[in-house]
Design a protein around this motif. Structure first.
Motif, mmCIF file in Angstrom:
data_model
loop_
_atom_site.group_PDB
_atom_site.id
_atom_site.type_symbol
_atom_site.label_atom_id
_atom_site.label_comp_id
_atom_site.label_asym_id
_atom_site.label_seq_id
_atom_site.Cartn_x
_atom_site.Cartn_y
_atom_site.Cartn_z
ATOM 1 N N ASN A 1 58.751 74.615 108.462
ATOM 2 C CA ASN A 1 58.000 73.721 107.790
ATOM 3 C C ASN A 1 57.182 74.556 106.574
ATOM 4 O OD1 ASN A 1 58.527 71.547 109.322
ATOM 5 N ND2 ASN A 1 57.081 72.248 110.954
ATOM 6 N N LYS A 2 57.760 75.639 106.206
ATOM 7 C CA LYS A 2 57.049 76.497 105.077
ATOM 8 C C LYS A 2 56.980 75.515 103.668
ATOM 9 C CE LYS A 2 57.186 80.968 102.743
ATOM 10 N NZ LYS A 2 57.771 82.063 102.301
ATOM 11 N N SER A 3 55.733 75.332 103.242
ATOM 12 C CA SER A 3 55.565 74.683 102.024
ATOM 13 C C SER A 3 55.478 75.437 100.947
ATOM 14 C CB SER A 3 54.087 73.982 102.280
ATOM 15 O OG SER A 3 52.835 74.942 102.398
ATOM 16 N N ILE A 4 56.197 75.086 99.989
ATOM 17 C CA ILE A 4 56.554 75.964 98.857
ATOM 18 C C ILE A 4 56.005 75.070 97.554
ATOM 19 C CG2 ILE A 4 57.773 77.217 97.253
ATOM 20 C CD1 ILE A 4 59.728 77.823 99.658
ATOM 21 N N ASN A 5 54.640 75.262 97.059
ATOM 22 C CA ASN A 5 54.507 74.181 95.991
ATOM 23 C C ASN A 5 54.817 72.704 96.018
ATOM 24 O OD1 ASN A 5 53.608 76.758 94.528
ATOM 25 N ND2 ASN A 5 55.849 76.856 93.902
ATOM 26 N N SER A 6 54.604 72.412 97.307
ATOM 27 C CA SER A 6 54.559 70.810 97.694
ATOM 28 C C SER A 6 53.490 70.489 98.569
ATOM 29 C CB SER A 6 55.992 70.677 98.135
ATOM 30 O OG SER A 6 56.015 71.218 99.287
ATOM 31 N N ILE A 7 53.187 69.140 98.294
ATOM 32 C CA ILE A 7 52.227 68.437 99.157
ATOM 33 C C ILE A 7 52.798 67.731 100.116
ATOM 34 C CG2 ILE A 7 49.952 67.164 99.016
ATOM 35 C CD1 ILE A 7 49.879 68.006 96.194
ATOM 36 N N ASP A 8 52.736 67.766 101.307
ATOM 37 C CA ASP A 8 53.246 66.843 102.225
ATOM 38 C C ASP A 8 52.438 65.576 102.494
ATOM 39 O OD1 ASP A 8 54.833 68.880 103.332
ATOM 40 O OD2 ASP A 8 53.298 69.622 104.808
ATOM 41 N N ARG A 9 53.283 64.417 102.485
ATOM 42 C CA ARG A 9 52.433 63.151 102.451
ATOM 43 C C ARG A 9 52.071 62.725 103.640
ATOM 44 N NH1 ARG A 9 50.058 62.978 97.908
ATOM 45 N NH2 ARG A 9 51.296 63.639 95.980
ATOM 46 N N ASP A 10 51.220 63.465 104.329
ATOM 47 C CA ASP A 10 50.871 62.980 105.785
ATOM 48 C C ASP A 10 49.479 63.401 105.791
ATOM 49 O OD1 ASP A 10 50.691 65.992 107.207
ATOM 50 O OD2 ASP A 10 52.430 65.898 105.970
ATOM 51 N N PRO A 11 48.907 62.826 106.758
ATOM 52 C CA PRO A 11 47.377 63.261 106.901
ATOM 53 C C PRO A 11 46.903 64.845 106.940
ATOM 54 C CG PRO A 11 48.111 61.471 108.659
ATOM 55 C CD PRO A 11 49.105 61.863 108.062
ATOM 56 N N ASP A 12 47.776 65.543 107.675
ATOM 57 C CA ASP A 12 47.339 66.866 107.796
ATOM 58 C C ASP A 12 47.595 67.591 106.272
ATOM 59 O OD1 ASP A 12 47.405 66.821 110.391
ATOM 60 O OD2 ASP A 12 49.300 67.335 110.904
ATOM 61 N N GLY A 13 48.661 67.372 105.686
ATOM 62 C CA GLY A 13 48.997 67.764 104.220
ATOM 63 C C GLY A 13 47.779 67.553 103.200
ATOM 64 N N ASP A 14 47.379 66.076 103.348
ATOM 65 C CA ASP A 14 46.602 65.577 102.448
ATOM 66 C C ASP A 14 45.324 66.235 102.810
ATOM 67 O OD1 ASP A 14 48.352 63.831 101.512
ATOM 68 O OD2 ASP A 14 47.732 61.886 102.782
ATOM 69 N N LEU A 15 44.867 66.431 103.956
ATOM 70 C CA LEU A 15 43.319 66.991 104.044
ATOM 71 C C LEU A 15 43.487 68.329 103.708
ATOM 72 C CD1 LEU A 15 40.388 66.367 104.951
ATOM 73 C CD2 LEU A 15 41.169 67.219 107.484
ATOM 74 N N VAL A 16 44.482 69.434 103.878
ATOM 75 C CA VAL A 16 44.669 70.543 103.490
ATOM 76 C C VAL A 16 44.818 70.720 101.918
ATOM 77 C CG1 VAL A 16 46.275 72.568 103.492
ATOM 78 C CG2 VAL A 16 46.061 71.580 105.694
ATOM 79 N N HIS A 17 45.548 69.644 101.342
ATOM 80 C CA HIS A 17 45.536 69.597 99.952
ATOM 81 C C HIS A 17 44.101 69.650 99.456
ATOM 82 C CE1 HIS A 17 46.901 69.169 95.781
ATOM 83 N NE2 HIS A 17 46.184 67.617 95.827
ATOM 84 N N LYS A 18 43.254 68.677 100.018
ATOM 85 C CA LYS A 18 41.870 68.267 99.569
ATOM 86 C C LYS A 18 41.140 69.537 99.574
ATOM 87 C CE LYS A 18 37.865 65.442 100.434
ATOM 88 N NZ LYS A 18 37.490 65.173 99.045
ATOM 89 N N PHE A 19 41.280 70.368 100.659
ATOM 90 C CA PHE A 19 40.532 71.541 100.948
ATOM 91 C C PHE A 19 40.887 72.406 99.627
ATOM 92 C CE2 PHE A 19 40.185 76.016 102.039
ATOM 93 C CZ PHE A 19 38.913 76.165 102.418
ATOM 94 N N LYS A 20 42.046 72.604 99.471
ATOM 95 C CA LYS A 20 42.665 73.494 98.303
ATOM 96 C C LYS A 20 42.073 73.231 96.960
ATOM 97 C CE LYS A 20 47.109 74.779 98.854
ATOM 98 N NZ LYS A 20 48.457 74.716 99.068
#
Length: 336
Positions: A207-226
């Motif tokens: 599940n390693k994320s490389i310059n991408s944003i997961d379209r899911d609640p977890d990924g969206d909230l982590v992206h908002k923090f970043k």
């Protein structure tokens, strides 16, 4: 709402309140509920100190100190903080019902409960087992999210956070609604100028994320923090690849001496390789896998811990009081 069993619970609750960054635009309402065990055959009593400000014979010196401390804090933060004070005197067997009804009546979004063990002068003293049972009942029945607070380290100081103090907060993020609730609370803390927040996201190798944003609640909230906080120098974001439970334990051990407070969700996917087998060794199931590891005798972490459980059931006594009252859905104005 914050429950208080002993006067020693007061400083850490006040620091959590201060770290929540109450402002005129985004105030915090804190309901403080002092819990006293009822002995004998007297009927249970709920005292609302807004309507009965004067002390009665039912109040101990400790209760007066708690009331005075929070009233003083409210005066110092007029317009930003509203503190409502209550005392519940009831048997431990039914105390969870009293707490749940008050939480529903006052429509709180989070209930903060002191852990049943306290650390003092490097010695661990256990409170009465009924407090542990009470916390477990509340995890099952409360109409709002629950945070179990293990108080150690700098947060138990008597002085609240001020211009001379600075707190480092860590948030462990794996997946799920509990982690999102914890991260939302940490994001509110991140707006306080004297709080540094580090988000540690734990990922499985696939599940390693490389310059991408997961379209899911977890990924969206982590992206908002970043997006909102990573450019602020005092905050940080890290990703750690965790293949199994051994690597998870090593991550927890790396927290030694790094944070004054760590937030973690209580429930995760127990089938995940990074948590596999850990539930078999739980000493305190009410803390979940990560919380249990942080307070384990084998852990050298000596800061405070807030384990967050997002409630998903309908509130007690109010059919319309549901998950929408959680912190996750009320980022702007929070009542705890």
């Amino acid at each position: 709402m914050a429950c208080i069993h002993f006067e020693e619970n007061t400083p850490v609750i006040m620091n959590i309140l201060e770290m929540s960054n109450s402002t005129i635009e985004s105030p915090v309402c804190l309901n403080v509920l002092r819990l006293i065990q009822l002995t004998g055959r007297l009927a249970p009593v709920l005292i609302d100190h807004q309507h009965k400000p004067k002390c009665t014979s039912l109040h101990s010196t400790h209760s007066r100190h708690i009331i005075n401390a929070f009233q003083s804090y409210q005066r110092q933060n007029m317009g930003k903080v509203v503190v409502k004070l209550f005392t519940s005197i009831s048997p431990y067997e039914t105390m969870h019902d009293e707490i749940c009804m008050l939480a529903a009546d006052t429509r709180v979004c989070m209930l903060i409960l002191p852990f049943h063990m306290q650390w003092r002068s490097r010695q661990i003293s256990k409170s009465a087992n009924p407090i542990k049972t009470l916390n477990r009942h509340l995890l099952e029945t409360t109409p709002c999210s629950v945070g179990i607070l293990i108080q150690r380290g700098n947060l138990i100081r008597n002085n609240t956070l001020n211009t001379l103090s600075f707190y480092n907060v860590g948030i462990i993020f794996v997946e799920g609604p509990d982690d999102r609730e914890a991260l939302t609370f940490a994001m509110r803390m991140a707006d306080h100028p004297n709080v540094s927040v580090t988000l540690i996201r734990l990922l499985e190798p696939c599940n390693k994320s490389i310059n991408s944003i997961d379209r899911d609640p977890d990924g969206d909230l982590v992206h908002k923090f970043k997006v909102d906080y990573i450019e602020i120098k005092r905050h940080d974001y890290r990703e750690k690849i965790v293949a199994d439970s051994v690597e998870m334990i090593n991550v927890i051990r790396s927290f030694e001496g790094c944070y004054d407070l760590v937030l973690a969700g209580r429930r995760h996917d127990n089938e995940s390789p990074m948590l596999s087998g850990l539930t078999e060794w739980h000493e305190h199931p009410e803390l979940g896998s990560i919380g249990d590891m942080l307070v384990s005798p084998d852990s050298a972490f000596d800061g405070s811990v807030l384990v967050v459980h997002q409630q998903s059931r309908i509130g007690v006594g109010h059919d319309h009081f549901q998950l929408g009252s959680s912190i996750y859905s009320q980022i702007n104005t929070m009542e705890v």
